[in-house]
Every structure is written in C-alpha cells, then in structure tokens.
Design an enzyme around this catalytic site. Structure first.
Site, short mmCIF file in Angstrom:
data_model
loop_
_atom_site.label_atom_id
_atom_site.label_comp_id
_atom_site.label_asym_id
_atom_site.label_seq_id
_atom_site.Cartn_x
_atom_site.Cartn_y
_atom_site.Cartn_z
N ASP A 299 -25.20 -82.04 45.14
CA ASP A 299 -25.97 -81.40 46.21
C ASP A 299 -25.44 -81.93 47.54
O ASP A 299 -24.84 -83.00 47.59
CB ASP A 299 -27.46 -81.73 46.08
N ASP B 52 -20.59 -80.21 49.03
CA ASP B 52 -20.89 -78.92 49.65
C ASP B 52 -20.17 -77.88 48.79
O ASP B 52 -18.94 -77.86 48.74
CB ASP B 52 -20.37 -78.89 51.09
N TYR C 151 -29.67 -61.40 50.94
CA TYR C 151 -29.92 -62.18 49.71
C TYR C 151 -29.73 -61.27 48.48
O TYR C 151 -29.09 -61.66 47.50
CB TYR C 151 -31.34 -62.75 49.76
N LYS D 167 -27.02 -61.90 45.49
CA LYS D 167 -27.40 -62.15 44.09
C LYS D 167 -26.88 -61.04 43.16
O LYS D 167 -26.63 -61.28 41.98
CB LYS D 167 -28.91 -62.33 43.98
P1 NAI Z 1 -34.17 -74.99 46.67
O1 NAI Z 1 -33.94 -74.65 48.10
O2 NAI Z 1 -35.48 -75.62 46.32
O3 NAI Z 1 -32.96 -75.88 46.13
C1 NAI Z 1 -31.64 -75.47 46.39
C2 NAI Z 1 -30.76 -76.69 46.48
O4 NAI Z 1 -29.43 -76.23 46.79
C3 NAI Z 1 -31.16 -77.67 47.61
O5 NAI Z 1 -31.26 -78.98 47.09
C4 NAI Z 1 -30.02 -77.55 48.62
O6 NAI Z 1 -29.76 -78.78 49.30
C5 NAI Z 1 -28.86 -77.14 47.72
N1 NAI Z 1 -27.79 -76.49 48.48
C6 NAI Z 1 -27.90 -75.45 49.35
N2 NAI Z 1 -26.71 -75.18 49.90
C7 NAI Z 1 -25.82 -76.06 49.35
C8 NAI Z 1 -24.43 -76.27 49.52
N3 NAI Z 1 -23.69 -75.57 50.39
N4 NAI Z 1 -23.85 -77.25 48.80
C9 NAI Z 1 -24.57 -78.00 47.92
N5 NAI Z 1 -25.89 -77.84 47.74
C10 NAI Z 1 -26.51 -76.89 48.44
O7 NAI Z 1 -33.98 -73.64 45.84
P2 NAI Z 1 -34.48 -73.20 44.38
O8 NAI Z 1 -35.68 -72.37 44.55
O9 NAI Z 1 -34.48 -74.34 43.49
O10 NAI Z 1 -33.30 -72.20 44.01
C11 NAI Z 1 -32.20 -72.56 43.18
C12 NAI Z 1 -31.40 -71.30 42.92
O11 NAI Z 1 -32.26 -70.34 42.28
C13 NAI Z 1 -30.86 -70.62 44.18
O12 NAI Z 1 -29.61 -70.05 43.91
C14 NAI Z 1 -31.88 -69.53 44.44
O13 NAI Z 1 -31.34 -68.46 45.18
C15 NAI Z 1 -32.23 -69.11 43.03
N6 NAI Z 1 -33.49 -68.43 42.89
C16 NAI Z 1 -34.67 -69.01 43.29
C17 NAI Z 1 -35.87 -68.32 43.16
C18 NAI Z 1 -37.17 -68.89 43.61
O14 NAI Z 1 -38.18 -68.12 43.63
N7 NAI Z 1 -37.27 -70.18 43.94
C19 NAI Z 1 -35.92 -66.96 42.57
C20 NAI Z 1 -34.62 -66.46 42.17
C21 NAI Z 1 -33.46 -67.18 42.32
#
Ligand code: NAI
Length: 248
Positions: free
Chosen positions: A40, A66, A151, A155
């Site tokens: 991360d 990253d 978004y 996706k």
């Molecule tokens: P979150 O925001 O809670 O966690 C995402 C993590 O990705 C964070 O720790 C962030 O620091 C890291 N991150 C972002 N950009 C980065 C980069 N350039 N390099 C390295 N790390 C990076 O998000 P969540 O909810 O856990 O989502 C995880 C995945 O699931 C994402 O792809 C999101 O689009 C997808 N998703 C989430 C949904 C939801 O309702 N929470 C629904 C559908 C898909």
C-alpha cells in the site's frame, strides 16, 4: 514476525492492503496458510495494520508501494523468492456529476484503478509458475450508475483487462479472475457523509452493506489452488443487487 518468506509455502501479494477489502484479504489469505506481502502507499496505516496481523501470529510483511509506479512495484516484488497469488485491491473512488466531471479526475481514476491493476498483475505474471492466480477487483458499479461515470468506466475496464489477461496467460496455466463487490463497509465508503452511507445501505437488497470479510472470502476462493481451473470470470458479490429488481 517474518523478515523474509520461505520457498515452501505459497506466497500471496495484496495491493491496497492497509485497510478495507485489501486488509481483510491479507488476513484471510494468511489464515488460509499463505505468506502475504501487504502492499500500500499509505505507509503509516500499512505498518500499523501489518503489525496488528503479525501480533495475531500471521505471516504478513509490509511493502510501501504505489501501484501506478512500476519501479516501486518491482522493488517490493524483488524481495520475494516466488509469487503464487496476486490480488489487486488498491483503488480509489470519488463522485462527480457527469456534467461537472473533469478530465483530470477521470485520468486519475483510470491511472489508479486500471493501470494500478495492470502493473502489479503483469509483474506478478512474469514471475509466476503454472498454477499462479491473479484476482482483480472490479465493482458492481461496472454495470453503470449515476454521479461516478469515471469510476464505472475504470471498473468496466478492469473486467475487460481481466478477461484479456486470462486469455493470454491461459497457456502459462495462470488463472485471472475478478471479484465485483457491491456496496461494502470500508473506510472508502465511510468517508461519505453518514446520511449518504445510510441511504446507500438502504438501497441494498439486504438493507446492509457487505463486510470486507465477505468480499475477502470470495477473493480467497479464487486465489486458492483448488479453483485454478476457473479463469476469466467476474464474480459479483453483492447480495444479488446485480440481478436487478424489475420482476414482480
Ligand atoms: P479503501 O479506500 O478502504 O482502501 C483502498 C486502499 O488502496 C487504501 O489503503 C489506499 O491507501 C490504497 N491505495 C489507493 N491508491 C493506491 C496506490 N496508488 N498505490 C497503492 N495503494 C493505493 O477501499 P476499499 O473499499 O477497501 O476498496 C478496495 C477495492 O475494492 C477498490 O478497488 C474499490 O474500488 C473496490 N470496491 C469497493 C467497494 C466498496 O463499496 N467499498 C465496492 C466495489 C469495489
């Protein structure tokens, strides 16, 4: 706490593992007996989360990465003796009405969600042996929605990328699949105002958001050696919302 991984046990990498779905996945895979490299770019949060997993006796290490920067991904993977599983869970979300959406916001979304899936998946595939498995994270949002066209586009692109990677990696016996979560209770969705979170939750068939563990369970299913014959698929994990609601 591990400072290196051994050759004998499966090694999984999980991006976006500092919180939310990525963190739950790192824990799930480690509980399933894998050694996990949690990646991360949010360094402080990542180290805290990984320390908490290590305190539970799990074989997890942290790498500040990253996902949009190939050199940082390479640096992280360099320390691994092998890679069996790559889960690309890093992603971003923000909303904007179509008529206000800027190219800058659109480009950044594609950069993180699509290129940031492509780079770690490609670098993992270059290092995987037959039996390797890659899991990308799409979203039910890929089917469409209002106020987040960028978004949705990112996706939907992840689903296309997953299918294309699965076809090219099929001769190498590397399976590539996607999990498309519905609305899930993570820091990403909790960053919305409370009233908005509750309104979104009410739109779910169960009236509840998924937990990160429910999503992680499906990711672990597609990451397990037993399911390596499944490839190119997108598994919607959304309590049935993607089925639509037009029937009486
Ligand atoms: P979150 O925001 O809670 O966690 C995402 C993590 O990705 C964070 O720790 C962030 O620091 C890291 N991150 C972002 N950009 C980065 C980069 N350039 N390099 C390295 N790390 C990076 O998000 P969540 O909810 O856990 O989502 C995880 C995945 O699931 C994402 O792809 C999101 O689009 C997808 N998703 C989430 C949904 C939801 O309702 N929470 C629904 C559908 C898909």
């Amino acid at each position: 706490m591990p400072t290196s991984f051994n050759q004998l046990t499966l090694i999984a990498c999980v991006t976006g593992a500092a919180q939310g779905i990525g963190l739950a996945t790192a824990e799930r895979l480690a509980r399933d007996g894998m050694q996990v490299l949690a990646m991360d770019f949010s360094a402080e949060r990542l180290h805290k989360s990984v320390q908490a997993l290590q305190a539970k006796g799990l074989a997890v290490m942290a790498a500040e990465v990253d996902v949009c920067d190939r050199s940082s991904v390479l640096k992280a993977l360099f320390i691994l003796p092998r890679i069996d599983v790559m889960v690309c869970a890093a992603g971003i979300y923000n909303d904007a009405a179509l008529l206000d959406l800027t190219e800058e916001a659109f480009r950044r979304m594609l950069e993180v969600n699509v290129i940031g899936t492509f780079i770690p998946a490609q670098e993992a595939a270059r290092r995987m042996k037959p039996g390797g498995r890659i899991v990308t994270i799409s979203s039910r949002g890929a089917l469409g929605g209002t106020r987040f066209a960028h978004y949705v586009a990112s996706k939907a692109a992840v689903i296309g990328l997953t299918r294309a990677m699965a076809m090219e990696l099929r001769p190498l016996q590397i399976a590539v699949n996607s999990v498309a979560p519905g609305f899930t209770d993570t820091p990403m969705t909790r960053s919305a105002p409370k009233e908005m979170f509750e309104a979104w939750e009410e739109l779910e068939p169960s009236g509840k958001a998924a937990t990160p563990d429910q999503i992680a369970h499906s990711i672990a299913f597609l990451a397990s050696p037993e399911t390596s014959f499944i490839t190119g698929q997108t598994l919607f994990v959304d309590g049935g919302k993607s089925l639509g609601g037009l029937s009486i």
